[in-house]
Design an enzyme around this catalytic site. Structure first.
Site, PDB file in Angstrom:
ATOM      1  N   GLY A  12     -24.032  21.280  13.467  1.00 41.99           N
ATOM      2  CA  GLY A  12     -24.421  22.584  14.038  1.00 41.99           C
ATOM      3  C   GLY A  12     -23.287  23.597  14.073  1.00 41.99           C
ATOM      4  O   GLY A  12     -23.355  24.582  14.810  1.00 41.99           O
ATOM      5  N   THR A  15     -24.226  27.327  12.723  1.00 39.09           N
ATOM      6  CA  THR A  15     -25.127  27.980  13.676  1.00 39.09           C
ATOM      7  C   THR A  15     -24.338  28.452  14.897  1.00 39.09           C
ATOM      8  O   THR A  15     -24.467  29.591  15.336  1.00 39.09           O
ATOM      9  CB  THR A  15     -26.221  26.974  14.122  1.00 39.09           C
ATOM     10  OG1 THR A  15     -26.800  26.402  12.956  1.00 39.09           O
ATOM     11  CG2 THR A  15     -27.278  27.642  14.962  1.00 39.09           C
ATOM     12  N   ASP A  81     -15.555  28.155  10.871  1.00 40.39           N
ATOM     13  CA  ASP A  81     -16.475  27.040  10.669  1.00 40.39           C
ATOM     14  C   ASP A  81     -15.787  26.029   9.750  1.00 40.39           C
ATOM     15  O   ASP A  81     -15.688  26.237   8.554  1.00 40.39           O
ATOM     16  CB  ASP A  81     -17.743  27.607  10.003  1.00 40.39           C
ATOM     17  CG  ASP A  81     -18.736  26.542   9.580  1.00 40.39           C
ATOM     18  OD1 ASP A  81     -18.475  25.352   9.774  1.00 40.39           O
ATOM     19  OD2 ASP A  81     -19.777  26.938   9.026  1.00 40.39           O
ATOM     20  N   ARG A  82     -15.301  24.952  10.328  1.00 41.46           N
ATOM     21  CA  ARG A  82     -14.563  23.849   9.682  1.00 41.46           C
ATOM     22  C   ARG A  82     -13.129  24.236   9.295  1.00 41.46           C
ATOM     23  O   ARG A  82     -12.840  25.382   8.990  1.00 41.46           O
ATOM     24  CB  ARG A  82     -15.326  23.316   8.479  1.00 41.46           C
ATOM     25  CG  ARG A  82     -14.720  22.063   7.992  1.00 41.46           C
ATOM     26  CD  ARG A  82     -15.494  21.114   7.130  1.00 41.46           C
ATOM     27  NE  ARG A  82     -16.304  20.132   7.797  1.00 41.46           N
ATOM     28  CZ  ARG A  82     -17.533  19.848   7.417  1.00 41.46           C
ATOM     29  NH1 ARG A  82     -18.069  20.440   6.402  1.00 41.46           N
ATOM     30  NH2 ARG A  82     -18.217  18.932   8.051  1.00 41.46           N
TER      31      ARG A  82
HETATM   32  N1  LIG Z   1     -27.884  22.154  18.740  1.00 47.25           N
HETATM   33  C1  LIG Z   1     -28.866  22.343  17.868  1.00 47.25           C
HETATM   34  N2  LIG Z   1     -30.143  22.172  18.239  1.00 47.25           N
HETATM   35  C2  LIG Z   1     -31.143  22.343  17.363  1.00 47.25           C
HETATM   36  N3  LIG Z   1     -31.002  22.661  16.082  1.00 47.25           N
HETATM   37  C3  LIG Z   1     -29.742  22.851  15.648  1.00 47.25           C
HETATM   38  C4  LIG Z   1     -28.621  22.720  16.517  1.00 47.25           C
HETATM   39  N4  LIG Z   1     -27.501  22.956  15.784  1.00 47.25           N
HETATM   40  C5  LIG Z   1     -27.912  23.221  14.540  1.00 47.25           C
HETATM   41  N5  LIG Z   1     -29.260  23.168  14.443  1.00 47.25           N
HETATM   42  C6  LIG Z   1     -30.033  23.333  13.215  1.00 47.25           C
HETATM   43  O1  LIG Z   1     -29.623  22.262  12.343  1.00 47.25           O
HETATM   44  C7  LIG Z   1     -29.434  22.701  11.007  1.00 47.25           C
HETATM   45  C8  LIG Z   1     -28.006  22.437  10.553  1.00 47.25           C
HETATM   46  O2  LIG Z   1     -27.106  23.206  11.334  1.00 47.25           O
HETATM   47  P1  LIG Z   1     -25.770  23.843  10.723  1.00 47.25           P
HETATM   48  O3  LIG Z   1     -25.278  24.845  11.716  1.00 47.25           O
HETATM   49  O4  LIG Z   1     -25.998  24.323   9.325  1.00 47.25           O
HETATM   50  O5  LIG Z   1     -24.787  22.565  10.713  1.00 47.25           O
HETATM   51  P2  LIG Z   1     -23.356  22.412  10.086  1.00 47.25           P
HETATM   52  O6  LIG Z   1     -22.802  23.773   9.802  1.00 47.25           O
HETATM   53  O7  LIG Z   1     -22.555  21.671  11.115  1.00 47.25           O
HETATM   54  O8  LIG Z   1     -23.538  21.571   8.854  1.00 47.25           O
HETATM   55  C9  LIG Z   1     -29.814  24.174  11.000  1.00 47.25           C
HETATM   56  O9  LIG Z   1     -31.169  24.253  10.542  1.00 47.25           O
HETATM   57  C10 LIG Z   1     -29.712  24.610  12.459  1.00 47.25           C
HETATM   58  O10 LIG Z   1     -30.627  25.637  12.767  1.00 47.25           O
HETATM   59  N1  LIG Z   2     -13.670  18.432   2.007  1.00 43.56           N
HETATM   60  C1  LIG Z   2     -14.964  18.144   1.763  1.00 43.56           C
HETATM   61  N2  LIG Z   2     -15.275  17.093   0.975  1.00 43.56           N
HETATM   62  C2  LIG Z   2     -16.552  16.769   0.696  1.00 43.56           C
HETATM   63  N3  LIG Z   2     -17.599  17.456   1.123  1.00 43.56           N
HETATM   64  C3  LIG Z   2     -17.327  18.510   1.928  1.00 43.56           C
HETATM   65  C4  LIG Z   2     -16.031  18.898   2.287  1.00 43.56           C
HETATM   66  N4  LIG Z   2     -16.107  19.997   3.091  1.00 43.56           N
HETATM   67  C5  LIG Z   2     -17.421  20.277   3.215  1.00 43.56           C
HETATM   68  N5  LIG Z   2     -18.147  19.385   2.516  1.00 43.56           N
HETATM   69  C6  LIG Z   2     -19.612  19.390   2.300  1.00 43.56           C
HETATM   70  C7  LIG Z   2     -20.452  18.786   3.375  1.00 43.56           C
HETATM   71  C8  LIG Z   2     -21.731  19.569   3.280  1.00 43.56           C
HETATM   72  O1  LIG Z   2     -22.581  19.040   2.287  1.00 43.56           O
HETATM   73  C9  LIG Z   2     -21.265  20.953   2.827  1.00 43.56           C
HETATM   74  C10 LIG Z   2     -21.134  21.952   3.946  1.00 43.56           C
HETATM   75  O2  LIG Z   2     -20.633  21.351   5.120  1.00 43.56           O
HETATM   76  P1  LIG Z   2     -21.402  21.505   6.538  1.00 43.56           P
HETATM   77  O3  LIG Z   2     -20.825  20.447   7.414  1.00 43.56           O
HETATM   78  O4  LIG Z   2     -22.864  21.320   6.297  1.00 43.56           O
HETATM   79  O5  LIG Z   2     -21.087  22.897   6.980  1.00 43.56           O
HETATM   80  O6  LIG Z   2     -20.005  20.756   2.221  1.00 43.56           O
END
Ligand SMILES: Nc1ncnc2c1ncn2[C@@H]1O[C@H](COP(=O)(O)OP(=O)(O)O)[C@@H](O)[C@H]1O
Ligand SMILES: Nc1ncnc2c1ncn2[C@H]1C[C@H](O)[C@@H](COP(=O)(O)O)O1
Length: 207
Positions: A12, A15, A81-82
């Site tokens: 998440g 988001t 973000d990350r």
């Molecule tokens: N705390 C939460 N509760 C419900 N849905 C969430 C929550 N956090 C994220 N989501 C939903 O989960 C999905 C993945 O979230 P995202 O923010 O893209 O995760 P990440 O960036 O960590 O990979 C999105 O569809 C988002 O709307």
């Molecule tokens: N360093 C990384 N190596 C492999 N995969 C990675 C790395 N950084 C991000 N990712 C991948 C994981 C997800 O598929 C997408 C986006 O990351 P998310 O956690 O969904 O924001 O990139």
């Protein structure tokens, strides 16, 4: 002020980064996912593309840190973000330990990472979103990126283990751990409020 949000795939981060940037009126830095030239190939064949993807993410994340540094010196707030730390300490480490990245490629990657990291400033606050596998799987499915449909549970589990180990040793600045398993800050503004209160308390000593 610089807050970096860290956590496993689907936790998440994006988001929450967007919501916090809106709340604090700060700039948001997201990951280079949609235009990433290796990500889809990587998920199809990890050993073949692991090194290429890691070098791509490392460079993209390093450029981001330099941009953030400039904004910081202009006293602008940033939500990231990350982080670059996760590329090396979580993803590259896991690929190497899982036998998906060779010793030679991993050493080459680490040498590059070490050269870069001396020029990177730690965030004022590292916000770790802790999520168990069912939550991660549910949210990855909800997001429905086609190339992530075949992510193995074992891969997510290994990443979670690396996160827990890394977080328990993190010492470069303030750290806030938020368990998001039962939080829904997409549909429930109160849950977002809980996180914002914790951030204010950790960073500014409010509440
Ligand atoms: N705390 C939460 N509760 C419900 N849905 C969430 C929550 N956090 C994220 N989501 C939903 O989960 C999905 C993945 O979230 P995202 O923010 O893209 O995760 P990440 O960036 O960590 O990979 C999105 O569809 C988002 O709307
Ligand atoms: N360093 C990384 N190596 C492999 N995969 C990675 C790395 N950084 C991000 N990712 C991948 C994981 C997800 O598929 C997408 C986006 O990351 P998310 O956690 O969904 O924001 O990139």
């Amino acid at each position: 002020m610089h807050i970096a949000i860290v956590g496993n795939i689907g936790a998440g981060k994006t988001t929450l980064a967007n919501k916090l940037a809106h709340h604090f009126n700060w700039e948001v830095f997201l990951e280079d996912v949609d235009h990433n030239p290796y990500l889809k190939d990587f998920y199809d064949d990890m050993p073949r593309w692991a090194f290429h993807l890691q070098v791509y993410f490392l460079n993209s994340r390093f450029r981001q840190t330099q941009h953030i540094k400039k904004l910081q010196s202009a006293s602008k707030g940033v939500i990231q973000d990350r982080t670059i730390y996760e590329d090396a300490h979580i993803f590259a480490a896991n690929l190497h330990e899982s036998g998906l990245m060779s010793e030679r490629d991993h050493q080459n990657y680490l040498a590059l990472f070490e050269s870069m990291i001396s020029m990177v400033d730690a965030p004022d606050l590292l916000l770790y979103l802790r999520a168990d596998l069912p939550k991660l799987i549910q949210q990855i499915e909800k997001r429905n990126r086609d190339y992530e449909n075949n992510i193995k549970i074992e891969y997510l589990k290994n990443l979670n283990e690396h996160y827990e180990r890394w977080i328990s040793n993190y010492k470069y600045g303030k750290l806030l751990i938020v368990d998001v398993n039962n939080l829904d800050y997409v549909n429930n503004p109160e849950d977002l409020g809980v996180i914002i209160d914790k951030i204010n308390s950790t960073l500014f000593g409010l509440f």
